[in-house]
Structure formats: structure tokens, C-alpha cells
Write a protein that holds these residues in place. Sequence first.
Motif, PDB file in Angstrom:
ATOM      1  N   UNK A  63       0.828  -1.196   0.000  1.00  0.00           N
ATOM      2  CA  UNK A  63       0.000   0.000   0.000  1.00  0.00           C
ATOM      3  C   UNK A  63       0.860   1.243   0.000  1.00  0.00           C
ATOM      4  N   UNK A  64       0.173   2.394   0.023  1.00  0.00           N
ATOM      5  CA  UNK A  64       0.898   3.663   0.093  1.00  0.00           C
ATOM      6  C   UNK A  64       0.711   4.265   1.488  1.00  0.00           C
ATOM      7  N   UNK A  65       1.731   4.938   2.032  1.00  0.00           N
ATOM      8  CA  UNK A  65       3.032   5.089   1.386  1.00  0.00           C
ATOM      9  C   UNK A  65       3.888   3.833   1.539  1.00  0.00           C
ATOM     10  N   UNK A  66       4.722   3.595   0.558  1.00  0.00           N
ATOM     11  CA  UNK A  66       5.795   2.621   0.684  1.00  0.00           C
ATOM     12  C   UNK A  66       7.090   3.427   0.693  1.00  0.00           C
ATOM     13  N   UNK A  67       7.902   3.253   1.730  1.00  0.00           N
ATOM     14  CA  UNK A  67       9.101   4.072   1.910  1.00  0.00           C
ATOM     15  C   UNK A  67      10.306   3.155   2.118  1.00  0.00           C
ATOM     16  N   UNK A  68      11.227   3.205   1.194  1.00  0.00           N
ATOM     17  CA  UNK A  68      12.402   2.335   1.237  1.00  0.00           C
ATOM     18  C   UNK A  68      13.658   3.182   1.392  1.00  0.00           C
ATOM     19  N   UNK A  69      14.465   2.873   2.391  1.00  0.00           N
ATOM     20  CA  UNK A  69      15.767   3.535   2.569  1.00  0.00           C
ATOM     21  C   UNK A  69      16.836   2.558   2.112  1.00  0.00           C
ATOM     22  N   UNK A  70      17.468   2.888   1.007  1.00  0.00           N
ATOM     23  CA  UNK A  70      18.476   2.002   0.414  1.00  0.00           C
ATOM     24  C   UNK A  70      17.940   0.571   0.272  1.00  0.00           C
TER      25      UNK A  70
END
Length: 257
Positions: free
Chosen positions: A226-233
Motif C-alpha cells: 500500500x501507500x506510502x511505501x518508503x524504502x531507505x536504500x
Amino acid sequence: MSEKNRQGKRTAREKLAAEREKHRSRDRRRRALIVGASVVCVLGLAAVIGVVAANAGKDDGSDSAGPVVAPSGAQGKDGLAIPVGEDGAGSTLTVWEDFRCPACKGFELAYRDTIHELTESGQLKVEYHLATIIDGNMGGTGSRKAANAAACAQDAGKFTSYHDVLFTNQPPESDDAFADEDRLIDLAGKVDGLDTTPFQECVKNGRHNSWVEKSSKAFQNGGFSGTPTVLLDGTNIYQDQSMTPAKLKKMVEDANK
């Protein structure tokens, strides 16, 4: 009793029995029709529910015909990412958002200042990907039109400011206010130098609609929940219940040492 009378009574009983059987047969047919009609209604309802479920999260694309035109400076696979920050930053934050998504607004309001600080200091690059799942789930076109307007703002070099204005002024999830192009143009007035004729034409002509649709399909095919999808590296930090803006800042600073 005479044979004639007995014959008459037997005939009367037979007629009565035949009449009763006739009524029973008619009742059985009526019940069968009622059950059959009920089954048809249930199947019809199931079919409708199936259609609704099948279309959940899908934008109808009614206004998205035309060539795929990526906004200026778009990067990544198929040019679907709008970059903010320096390419040489030590960390990359990948964000999938929908401008009608309340959870996306919550993320933005909580993390916005930290993200701006990190991008402006050269430590973090953000790649924004735009999705339209609320249009599919709730109906309407506001997600797509707002995303197109944000892409138009990117053409003008004003993406970050307009992106923030859209989330700050996000309507309730069930209110498709962003489907009104005049509303999107009015909000551009909150960003210095954005409300220009080229921007207005870009919004009204849906210049980037097909690009937005392609981006949303990439989201659907990406296996995201779903949103938000937040990826750090590459690591999903939005699912980390212990994540805070301060923790994100430290992770980025540590990666840049």
C-alpha cells in the motif's frame, strides 16, 4: 349402500385427491422458481462484488490516452522516478505515494522537515513515485490529476514545493476534490512562480496522464502492500514500528560518514 352410491363417492374422492396433487405440484413449481430466482440474485451479487474487487486499486484511465511523456528530469527504470537531492548522496529514499492517501499525508507531515534537511545538506536523495490507488478504490480521478499536476510542477522546477502544498491541502479521502483542475491550479498559487500559462496548460491537457498511469501500474506490479511505501536504500522503513524522524536522520548520517 347401493353400488351406484359407492361408485359416486369413490369418484368424488379421486377427484379431490387429484385436485390436491395438482395444488401440491403447483406449490412445488412455485418454490422451485423462488429458489432459482434467489440463486440467480446471489450469483449476480457475487459477480458485481467480483468486478468491484477486480477493479480495486485500478485507475479507469479514461483521460489518460496519448503518448507517455515523462516530466523533466525523471530518472530510474522507464523514467518513473522524480528525483530530489544530489545524485551523489550517501543514501537514497524511495517513496511511493498517492496524493489522495491519508497515510501518505501523515508520513509527509511527520517526516517532511527531516527529509528536506537531509536532501538540502546533500546526504539524501529522494526518488518519488506516484500512484493512483485511491482513484481505483474510492472512485474518481483526483489521484491521477494531482499526480499529473505534480509532474507539471516538476517541469517548472517546482516539484518539491507543490508536492508539499498538495499534501498540506489534501481533501478527505472520499472527497475527489483534486479531480477539479481549477483547484489544482489555485493551489499552484501558493508556490512562487508556478502558476503560469505553461503550467495551466499542462494541467488542463493532462500532459503526463499516461506517465502517471504507467507509474501506477509499476506500483501494482511491484508487490507493495500500500501507500506510502518508503524504502531507505532498499529497506522498507515504513513498516518499522520504531521508526521516527530522528532515527531516520541518524541512519542517513551514519551512512554518509
